[in-house]
Design a protein around this motif. Structure first.
Motif, PDB file in Angstrom:
ATOM      1  N   MET A  70      58.065  48.865  49.117  1.00 31.10           N
ATOM      2  CA  MET A  70      56.671  48.616  48.742  1.00 31.10           C
ATOM      3  C   MET A  70      56.568  47.248  48.075  1.00 31.10           C
ATOM      4  O   MET A  70      57.369  46.919  47.215  1.00 31.10           O
ATOM      5  N   THR A  71      55.600  46.468  48.481  1.00 33.86           N
ATOM      6  CA  THR A  71      55.394  45.144  47.898  1.00 33.86           C
ATOM      7  C   THR A  71      54.560  45.249  46.634  1.00 33.86           C
ATOM      8  O   THR A  71      53.636  46.065  46.563  1.00 33.86           O
ATOM      9  N   PRO A  72      54.859  44.423  45.645  1.00 33.33           N
ATOM     10  CA  PRO A  72      54.046  44.450  44.422  1.00 33.33           C
ATOM     11  C   PRO A  72      52.626  43.982  44.708  1.00 33.33           C
ATOM     12  O   PRO A  72      52.402  43.157  45.591  1.00 33.33           O
ATOM     13  N   ALA A  73      51.686  44.525  43.968  1.00 31.27           N
ATOM     14  CA  ALA A  73      50.280  44.131  44.135  1.00 31.27           C
ATOM     15  C   ALA A  73      50.128  42.660  43.767  1.00 31.27           C
ATOM     16  O   ALA A  73      50.705  42.195  42.797  1.00 31.27           O
ATOM     17  N   ARG A  74      49.359  41.947  44.576  1.00 33.68           N
ATOM     18  CA  ARG A  74      49.101  40.535  44.296  1.00 33.68           C
ATOM     19  C   ARG A  74      48.104  40.413  43.160  1.00 33.68           C
ATOM     20  O   ARG A  74      47.121  41.153  43.101  1.00 33.68           O
ATOM     21  N   ARG A  75      48.377  39.501  42.262  1.00 36.04           N
ATOM     22  CA  ARG A  75      47.466  39.265  41.157  1.00 36.04           C
ATOM     23  C   ARG A  75      46.183  38.614  41.655  1.00 36.04           C
ATOM     24  O   ARG A  75      46.222  37.750  42.516  1.00 36.04           O
ATOM     25  N   MET A  76      45.072  39.050  41.102  1.00 34.63           N
ATOM     26  CA  MET A  76      43.787  38.478  41.492  1.00 34.63           C
ATOM     27  C   MET A  76      43.597  37.122  40.818  1.00 34.63           C
ATOM     28  O   MET A  76      44.043  36.922  39.696  1.00 34.63           O
ATOM     29  N   THR A  77      42.900  36.225  41.502  1.00 38.83           N
ATOM     30  CA  THR A  77      42.543  34.940  40.904  1.00 38.83           C
ATOM     31  C   THR A  77      41.344  35.142  39.982  1.00 38.83           C
ATOM     32  O   THR A  77      40.653  36.167  40.056  1.00 38.83           O
ATOM     33  N   PHE A  78      41.068  34.141  39.149  1.00 37.22           N
ATOM     34  CA  PHE A  78      39.913  34.270  38.258  1.00 37.22           C
ATOM     35  C   PHE A  78      38.622  34.403  39.058  1.00 37.22           C
ATOM     36  O   PHE A  78      37.707  35.133  38.665  1.00 37.22           O
ATOM     37  N   ALA A  79      38.539  33.745  40.219  1.00 38.48           N
ATOM     38  CA  ALA A  79      37.329  33.837  41.048  1.00 38.48           C
ATOM     39  C   ALA A  79      37.173  35.254  41.609  1.00 38.48           C
ATOM     40  O   ALA A  79      36.054  35.782  41.660  1.00 38.48           O
ATOM     41  N   GLN A  80      38.281  35.875  42.008  1.00 38.33           N
ATOM     42  CA  GLN A  80      38.221  37.244  42.517  1.00 38.33           C
ATOM     43  C   GLN A  80      37.830  38.228  41.413  1.00 38.33           C
ATOM     44  O   GLN A  80      37.062  39.157  41.652  1.00 38.33           O
ATOM     45  N   ILE A  81      38.354  38.002  40.221  1.00 33.86           N
ATOM     46  CA  ILE A  81      38.002  38.867  39.091  1.00 33.86           C
ATOM     47  C   ILE A  81      36.524  38.701  38.754  1.00 33.86           C
ATOM     48  O   ILE A  81      35.818  39.683  38.514  1.00 33.86           O
ATOM     49  N   ALA A  82      36.042  37.464  38.762  1.00 33.21           N
ATOM     50  CA  ALA A  82      34.621  37.213  38.491  1.00 33.21           C
ATOM     51  C   ALA A  82      33.758  37.918  39.536  1.00 33.21           C
ATOM     52  O   ALA A  82      32.740  38.540  39.192  1.00 33.21           O
ATOM     53  N   ASP A  83      34.160  37.850  40.801  1.00 34.25           N
ATOM     54  CA  ASP A  83      33.416  38.537  41.862  1.00 34.25           C
ATOM     55  C   ASP A  83      33.424  40.046  41.641  1.00 34.25           C
ATOM     56  O   ASP A  83      32.406  40.719  41.832  1.00 34.25           O
ATOM     57  N   ASP A  84      34.575  40.589  41.241  1.00 35.86           N
ATOM     58  CA  ASP A  84      34.686  42.029  40.999  1.00 35.86           C
ATOM     59  C   ASP A  84      33.793  42.462  39.841  1.00 35.86           C
ATOM     60  O   ASP A  84      33.040  43.446  39.955  1.00 35.86           O
ATOM     61  N   LEU A  85      33.842  41.714  38.739  1.00 39.23           N
ATOM     62  CA  LEU A  85      32.989  42.061  37.598  1.00 39.23           C
ATOM     63  C   LEU A  85      31.507  41.881  37.939  1.00 39.23           C
ATOM     64  O   LEU A  85      30.672  42.685  37.518  1.00 39.23           O
ATOM     65  N   ALA A  86      31.181  40.846  38.711  1.00 36.36           N
ATOM     66  CA  ALA A  86      29.786  40.643  39.131  1.00 36.36           C
ATOM     67  C   ALA A  86      29.316  41.839  39.953  1.00 36.36           C
ATOM     68  O   ALA A  86      28.188  42.313  39.775  1.00 36.36           O
ATOM     69  N   ALA A  87      30.157  42.339  40.841  1.00 38.18           N
ATOM     70  CA  ALA A  87      29.801  43.503  41.654  1.00 38.18           C
ATOM     71  C   ALA A  87      29.603  44.736  40.760  1.00 38.18           C
ATOM     72  O   ALA A  87      28.685  45.529  40.981  1.00 38.18           O
ATOM     73  N   ARG A  88      30.442  44.878  39.752  1.00 38.63           N
ATOM     74  CA  ARG A  88      30.311  46.010  38.824  1.00 38.63           C
ATOM     75  C   ARG A  88      29.010  45.907  38.014  1.00 38.63           C
ATOM     76  O   ARG A  88      28.360  46.916  37.757  1.00 38.63           O
ATOM     77  N   ILE A  89      28.648  44.689  37.643  1.00 35.47           N
ATOM     78  CA  ILE A  89      27.392  44.480  36.912  1.00 35.47           C
ATOM     79  C   ILE A  89      26.211  44.822  37.823  1.00 35.47           C
ATOM     80  O   ILE A  89      25.306  45.563  37.435  1.00 35.47           O
TER      81      ILE A  89
END
Length: 79
Positions: A1-20
């Motif tokens: 199993m490959t380790p999960a790739r860390r999200m970039t700050f832009a991906q995290i911002a997109d994820d939080l924006a979607a949650r908002i």
């Protein structure tokens, strides 16, 4: 199993924006602390600082020194 790739700050911002936008974080509620979010996304505090800049620039959040980061309300945007 490959380790999960860390999200970039832009991906995290997109994820939080979607949650908002989905209402997971409703208007005028406080977001989790930088430490909690950094732990959640397995990133540094510096990365979370960049995320908050992006969210603020998008008009989705605002900060209150000493109190935290809050979700903008529909009546707040553009103020």
């Amino acid at each position: 199993m490959t380790p999960a790739r860390r999200m970039t700050f832009a991906q995290i911002a997109d994820d939080l924006a979607a949650r908002i936008r989905s209402g997971e974080y409703p208007p005028h509620t406080k977001l989790p602390s930088n430490r909690e979010l950094a732990d959640l996304y397995s990133v540094s505090m510096g990365t979370m600082g960049k995320v908050h800049v992006v969210l603020r620039e998008r008009g989705l959040t605002y900060g209150i020194p000493g109190a935290g980061v809050f979700v903008e309300g529909p009546d707040d945007q553009g103020s």
